[in-house]
Motif scaffolding. Structure first.
Motif, PDB file in Angstrom:
ATOM      1  N   GLY A 124      -6.766 -20.223  54.524  1.00  0.00           N
ATOM      2  CA  GLY A 124      -6.914 -19.064  53.410  1.00  0.00           C
ATOM      3  C   GLY A 124      -5.323 -18.775  52.577  1.00  0.00           C
ATOM      4  N   LEU A 125      -4.359 -19.141  53.358  1.00  0.00           N
ATOM      5  CA  LEU A 125      -3.011 -18.557  52.872  1.00  0.00           C
ATOM      6  C   LEU A 125      -2.503 -19.636  51.858  1.00  0.00           C
ATOM      7  N   PHE A 126      -2.809 -20.600  51.635  1.00  0.00           N
ATOM      8  CA  PHE A 126      -2.183 -21.870  50.654  1.00  0.00           C
ATOM      9  C   PHE A 126      -3.285 -22.384  49.855  1.00  0.00           C
ATOM     10  N   ALA A 127      -2.637 -22.409  48.855  1.00  0.00           N
ATOM     11  CA  ALA A 127      -3.250 -23.212  47.624  1.00  0.00           C
ATOM     12  C   ALA A 127      -3.839 -24.586  47.625  1.00  0.00           C
ATOM     13  N   ARG A 128      -2.752 -25.080  48.536  1.00  0.00           N
ATOM     14  CA  ARG A 128      -3.261 -26.514  48.764  1.00  0.00           C
ATOM     15  C   ARG A 128      -2.477 -27.120  50.081  1.00  0.00           C
ATOM     16  N   ILE A 129      -3.132 -27.886  51.052  1.00  0.00           N
ATOM     17  CA  ILE A 129      -2.825 -28.251  52.150  1.00  0.00           C
ATOM     18  C   ILE A 129      -2.732 -29.787  52.265  1.00  0.00           C
ATOM     19  N   ASP A 130      -1.706 -30.719  52.319  1.00  0.00           N
ATOM     20  CA  ASP A 130      -1.511 -32.020  52.144  1.00  0.00           C
ATOM     21  C   ASP A 130      -0.708 -32.680  53.294  1.00  0.00           C
ATOM     22  N   GLY A 131      -1.546 -33.558  54.362  1.00  0.00           N
ATOM     23  CA  GLY A 131      -1.051 -34.264  55.300  1.00  0.00           C
ATOM     24  C   GLY A 131      -0.975 -35.828  54.992  1.00  0.00           C
ATOM     25  N   LEU A 132      -0.659 -36.689  55.677  1.00  0.00           N
ATOM     26  CA  LEU A 132      -0.407 -38.135  55.456  1.00  0.00           C
ATOM     27  C   LEU A 132      -2.027 -38.669  55.651  1.00  0.00           C
ATOM     28  N   ARG A 133      -2.125 -39.342  54.740  1.00  0.00           N
ATOM     29  CA  ARG A 133      -3.424 -39.896  54.620  1.00  0.00           C
ATOM     30  C   ARG A 133      -3.450 -41.680  54.702  1.00  0.00           C
ATOM     31  N   THR A 134      -2.328 -41.897  55.442  1.00  0.00           N
ATOM     32  CA  THR A 134      -1.953 -43.341  56.117  1.00  0.00           C
ATOM     33  C   THR A 134      -2.077 -43.384  57.563  1.00  0.00           C
ATOM     34  N   GLU A 135      -2.267 -44.452  58.257  1.00  0.00           N
ATOM     35  CA  GLU A 135      -2.267 -44.617  59.568  1.00  0.00           C
ATOM     36  C   GLU A 135      -0.915 -44.542  60.323  1.00  0.00           C
ATOM     37  N   VAL A 136       0.117 -44.861  59.471  1.00  0.00           N
ATOM     38  CA  VAL A 136       1.584 -44.993  60.111  1.00  0.00           C
ATOM     39  C   VAL A 136       2.311 -43.958  59.259  1.00  0.00           C
ATOM     40  N   GLY A 137       3.223 -42.945  59.838  1.00  0.00           N
ATOM     41  CA  GLY A 137       3.885 -42.145  59.311  1.00  0.00           C
ATOM     42  C   GLY A 137       5.613 -42.669  59.201  1.00  0.00           C
ATOM     43  N   GLY A 138       6.470 -41.703  59.125  1.00  0.00           N
ATOM     44  CA  GLY A 138       7.745 -41.973  59.189  1.00  0.00           C
ATOM     45  C   GLY A 138       8.732 -42.092  57.970  1.00  0.00           C
ATOM     46  N   ASP A 139       7.847 -42.229  56.752  1.00  0.00           N
ATOM     47  CA  ASP A 139       8.584 -42.546  55.582  1.00  0.00           C
ATOM     48  C   ASP A 139       9.218 -41.462  54.869  1.00  0.00           C
ATOM     49  N   LEU A 140       9.892 -41.626  53.718  1.00  0.00           N
ATOM     50  CA  LEU A 140      10.588 -40.630  52.995  1.00  0.00           C
ATOM     51  C   LEU A 140       9.455 -39.358  52.659  1.00  0.00           C
ATOM     52  N   LYS A 141       9.788 -38.163  52.021  1.00  0.00           N
ATOM     53  CA  LYS A 141       8.801 -37.436  51.738  1.00  0.00           C
ATOM     54  C   LYS A 141       8.799 -37.327  50.232  1.00  0.00           C
ATOM     55  N   ALA A 142       9.473 -37.862  49.563  1.00  0.00           N
ATOM     56  CA  ALA A 142       9.649 -37.630  47.917  1.00  0.00           C
ATOM     57  C   ALA A 142       8.459 -38.056  47.234  1.00  0.00           C
ATOM     58  N   GLY A 143       7.934 -39.117  47.416  1.00  0.00           N
ATOM     59  CA  GLY A 143       6.548 -39.550  46.974  1.00  0.00           C
ATOM     60  C   GLY A 143       5.375 -38.550  47.327  1.00  0.00           C
ATOM     61  N   HIS A 144       5.465 -38.210  48.383  1.00  0.00           N
ATOM     62  CA  HIS A 144       4.316 -37.234  49.031  1.00  0.00           C
ATOM     63  C   HIS A 144       4.310 -36.181  48.514  1.00  0.00           C
ATOM     64  N   LEU A 145       5.726 -35.422  48.147  1.00  0.00           N
ATOM     65  CA  LEU A 145       5.780 -34.232  47.428  1.00  0.00           C
ATOM     66  C   LEU A 145       5.338 -34.388  45.917  1.00  0.00           C
ATOM     67  N   ALA A 146       5.660 -35.342  45.270  1.00  0.00           N
ATOM     68  CA  ALA A 146       5.232 -35.555  44.008  1.00  0.00           C
ATOM     69  C   ALA A 146       3.585 -35.787  43.647  1.00  0.00           C
ATOM     70  N   ARG A 147       2.925 -36.289  44.694  1.00  0.00           N
ATOM     71  CA  ARG A 147       1.585 -36.317  44.693  1.00  0.00           C
ATOM     72  C   ARG A 147       1.002 -34.988  45.041  1.00  0.00           C
ATOM     73  N   HIS A 148       1.513 -34.087  45.949  1.00  0.00           N
ATOM     74  CA  HIS A 148       1.021 -32.994  46.429  1.00  0.00           C
ATOM     75  C   HIS A 148       1.113 -31.993  44.930  1.00  0.00           C
ATOM     76  N   LEU A 149       2.164 -31.889  44.540  1.00  0.00           N
ATOM     77  CA  LEU A 149       2.579 -31.117  43.283  1.00  0.00           C
ATOM     78  C   LEU A 149       1.507 -31.552  42.014  1.00  0.00           C
TER      79      LEU A 149
END
Length: 213
Positions: A124-149
């Protein structure tokens, strides 16, 4: 103008999981005959994409197929240790210090992140929560942040990100936002302090810096 929205990083920032990450990394390395990496060395060398970090620590190239296998082993070990992990000491106080809206962005898997946030008492403290929706992680965060915003409908220029890595700062810059970096996470404090980005030793201090940007 003061930023309106704060984006929190999870692993290594709100979550005090450095030693769990190091032990999980070493569990993965052990399966391919790699040496153990100490926490200080991990902090000096860690970067994204994580495959590049792995290649440096193993002393050889790591292709996508092998990284995928290592990533599974890492996350299996990490998952087992997560129940013994706690929030950073001042995480809750820091969250309550920010006067505007806040959200959470993580490179941990989304379907496990959401219940973990509830388990740690942050529901209840965050307007949105986003984690990875892929099976493998480890990539750069820039694209993830753009989708989050985009999901929030917030312009990057209204955002400050609090994270623990140079990749967090680069991601914030990529959307026109700002960043404050926290020395208690996965990156050596000296690396952060020489980066030119605002740096704080506590999360409450990081929020106060973010309020002044």
């Amino acid at each position: 103008m003061t930023a309106k929205h704060l984006v929190w990083d999870w692993n290594g920032t709100l979550l005090d999981d450095l030693h769990l990450v190091v032990s999980s990394t070493n569990a993965a390395f052990a399966t391919v005959g790699g040496r153990s990496v100490a926490a200080d060395e991990h902090r000096r060398a860690f970067r994204r994409p994580v495959a590049e970090f792995y290649a440096e620590m193993l002393g050889r190239a790591v292709d996508a197929e092998e990284f995928g296998r290592l990533d599974v082993i890492f996350h299996d070990a990490y998952r087992l240790g997560l129940t013994d992990t706690s929030l950073a000491a001042d995480a809750m106080a820091a969250i309550k210090t920010w006067p505007g809206s806040q959200s959470l962005l993580s490179m941990w898997f989304h379907d496990e992140l959401v219940p973990a946030v509830e388990t740690f008492g942050l529901a209840g403290l965050f307007a949105r929560i986003d984690g990875l929706r892929t099976e493998v992680g480890g990539d750069l965060k820039a694209g993830h942040l753009a989708r989050h915003l985009a999901g929030l409908g917030i312009d990057g220029g209204d955002v400050v990100m609090i994270g623990d890595s140079l990749d967090d700062a680069h991601a914030a810059e990529s959307v026109g936002g700002a960043a404050v970096l926290y020395t208690g996470g996965f990156t050596d404090p000296d690396r952060l302090r020489t980066s030119g980005y605002p740096v704080a030793d506590t999360l409450v201090g990081a929020v106060k810096m973010a309020m002044s940007l």
